[in-house]
Design a protein around this motif. Structure first.
Motif, short mmCIF file in Angstrom:
data_model
loop_
_atom_site.label_atom_id
_atom_site.label_comp_id
_atom_site.label_asym_id
_atom_site.label_seq_id
_atom_site.Cartn_x
_atom_site.Cartn_y
_atom_site.Cartn_z
N ARG A 1 -12.34 2.27 11.73
CA ARG A 1 -11.12 2.92 11.28
C ARG A 1 -10.45 3.58 12.47
NH1 ARG A 1 -11.04 2.97 5.76
NH2 ARG A 1 -9.16 4.27 5.78
N ASP B 1 -5.69 -2.76 6.95
CA ASP B 1 -4.71 -1.89 6.29
C ASP B 1 -3.38 -1.93 7.05
OD1 ASP B 1 -6.52 -1.03 4.38
OD2 ASP B 1 -7.17 0.69 5.57
N GLY C 1 0.79 -1.23 0.00
CA GLY C 1 0.00 0.00 0.00
C GLY C 1 0.82 1.27 0.00
N GLN D 1 -1.50 -5.22 6.65
CA GLN D 1 -0.85 -5.33 5.35
C GLN D 1 0.37 -4.43 5.25
OE1 GLN D 1 -3.31 -4.12 2.07
NE2 GLN D 1 -1.86 -4.87 0.51
N ARG D 2 0.25 -3.19 5.71
CA ARG D 2 1.35 -2.24 5.57
C ARG D 2 2.53 -2.59 6.46
NH1 ARG D 2 -0.28 3.41 3.87
NH2 ARG D 2 -2.19 3.15 2.71
N LEU E 1 -6.82 4.46 9.01
CA LEU E 1 -6.63 3.15 8.40
C LEU E 1 -7.47 2.14 9.16
CD1 LEU E 1 -2.73 3.11 8.00
CD2 LEU E 1 -4.38 3.31 6.13
N THR E 2 -7.80 1.03 8.48
CA THR E 2 -8.47 -0.08 9.16
C THR E 2 -7.41 -1.02 9.73
OG1 THR E 2 -8.53 -1.47 7.18
CG2 THR E 2 -10.37 0.06 7.51
N THR F 1 -0.06 8.68 6.84
CA THR F 1 -1.08 8.36 5.85
C THR F 1 -1.85 9.62 5.50
OG1 THR F 1 -1.32 6.14 6.78
CG2 THR F 1 -3.09 6.92 5.37
#
Length: 284
Positions: free
Chosen positions: A164, A128, A74, A131-132, A124-125, A119
């Motif tokens: 979020r 997210d 991302g 993953q990041r 972000l969730t 960001t």
């Protein structure tokens, strides 16, 4: 100053410098590197007491290899839209997290805080973040719980009802109020100790000094936060800061501490009487 990654001999020099008790700035000067590079290197590899040159070098090579094997994630995709250098952003994110760690924040919490702060959306969730940062959902959950407790993040639901985690301009103001409330608890318990230990004892005098000092710091922190928010974050025509009620809530603990102070600070009353006498003498 030289650029690029630290070499193994440089890491050995860092380890020797730490063993000799040198400051990061001095180690950086000897290696002709930025102080931030040395700070980041040490904090991400065991800290000043746990740093080992060989382990740090292997860990760095391992991280580099994982990045080469992993498809662009991302952050890289989001930075391209603004013409940013993805590698420079990644390194800055690490540096930001390192500074937060140096201030006392645990490593995973610092990484989540840095990721959210950098960001563009400011939110972000959980997926997210997983993953990041390439970490487990449990690690993210624990970090968010900690950051929320320190008022560094808040939760909200988006239009798809997903939770979020949000960092915005108001978060630092809220964090300052949370810090002031925490200080008020220390002030209150310190003044309770004055009564327990006996007002005229050295230990009680020490606790009273602690309470007075922290009381001053707490009130100054709240006042500075209010002023900064009013100047920097109030929109034109909004009629002032919307957080005065919250700040008054933080002040409430200080007021309770002041009540304890009035019962335990007899010396302060005597000083006030003396001051009034002096002022009267000056007026005559």
């Amino acid at each position: 100053m030289p650029g690029g990654r630290l070499t193994q001999p440089e890491r050995q020099q860092i380890a020797l410098g730490l063993a000799d008790g040198l400051a990061y700035a001095e180690i950086a000067r000897r290696l002709d590197r930025p102080t931030s590079t040395i700070t980041r290197e040490v904090m991400r590899n065991g800290g000043p007491t746990g740093y080992r040159a060989d382990l740090a070098h292997r860990a760095t090579e391992s991280r580099a290899q994982r990045r080469r094997q992993t498809a662009p994630r991302g952050p890289a995709a989001s930075t391209a839209a603004y013409g940013r250098d993805a590698e420079a952003v990644r390194e800055f994110e690490e540096a930001f997290a390192t500074v937060m760690m140096a201030s006392g924040m645990p490593k995973m919490m610092a990484r989540v805080m840095a990721c959210l702060t950098l960001t563009d959306s400011g939110s972000l969730t959980a997926s997210d973040l997983v993953q990041r940062l390439q970490v487990s959902p449990a690690s993210v959950s624990k970090a968010i719980t900690y950051l929320e407790g320190q008022a560094f993040v808040r939760r909200e639901r988006d239009e798809r009802r997903r939770e979020r985690y949000v960092v915005d301009d108001d978060i630092w103001y809220q964090s300052m109020l949370a810090s002031a409330r925490a200080l008020n608890q220390v002030i209150e318990i310190a003044r309770q100790g004055v009564g327990v230990l006996g007002r005229e004892t050295p230990a009680a005098a020490r606790l009273e000094n602690v309470a007075r000092f922290l009381d001053f710091v707490s009130e100054s922190t709240i006042r500075a936060a209010e002023q900064a928010r009013a100047v920097l974050h109030t929109k034109p025509g909004s009629g002032g800061s919307a957080g005065s009620g919250e700040a008054e809530g933080a002040h409430a603990g200080s007021g309770e501490a002041d009540a304890g102070h009035s019962g335990s600070g007899a010396g302060s009353g005597e000083a006030d009487s003396t001051q009034k006498g002096d002022s009267g003498a000056a007026g005559t």
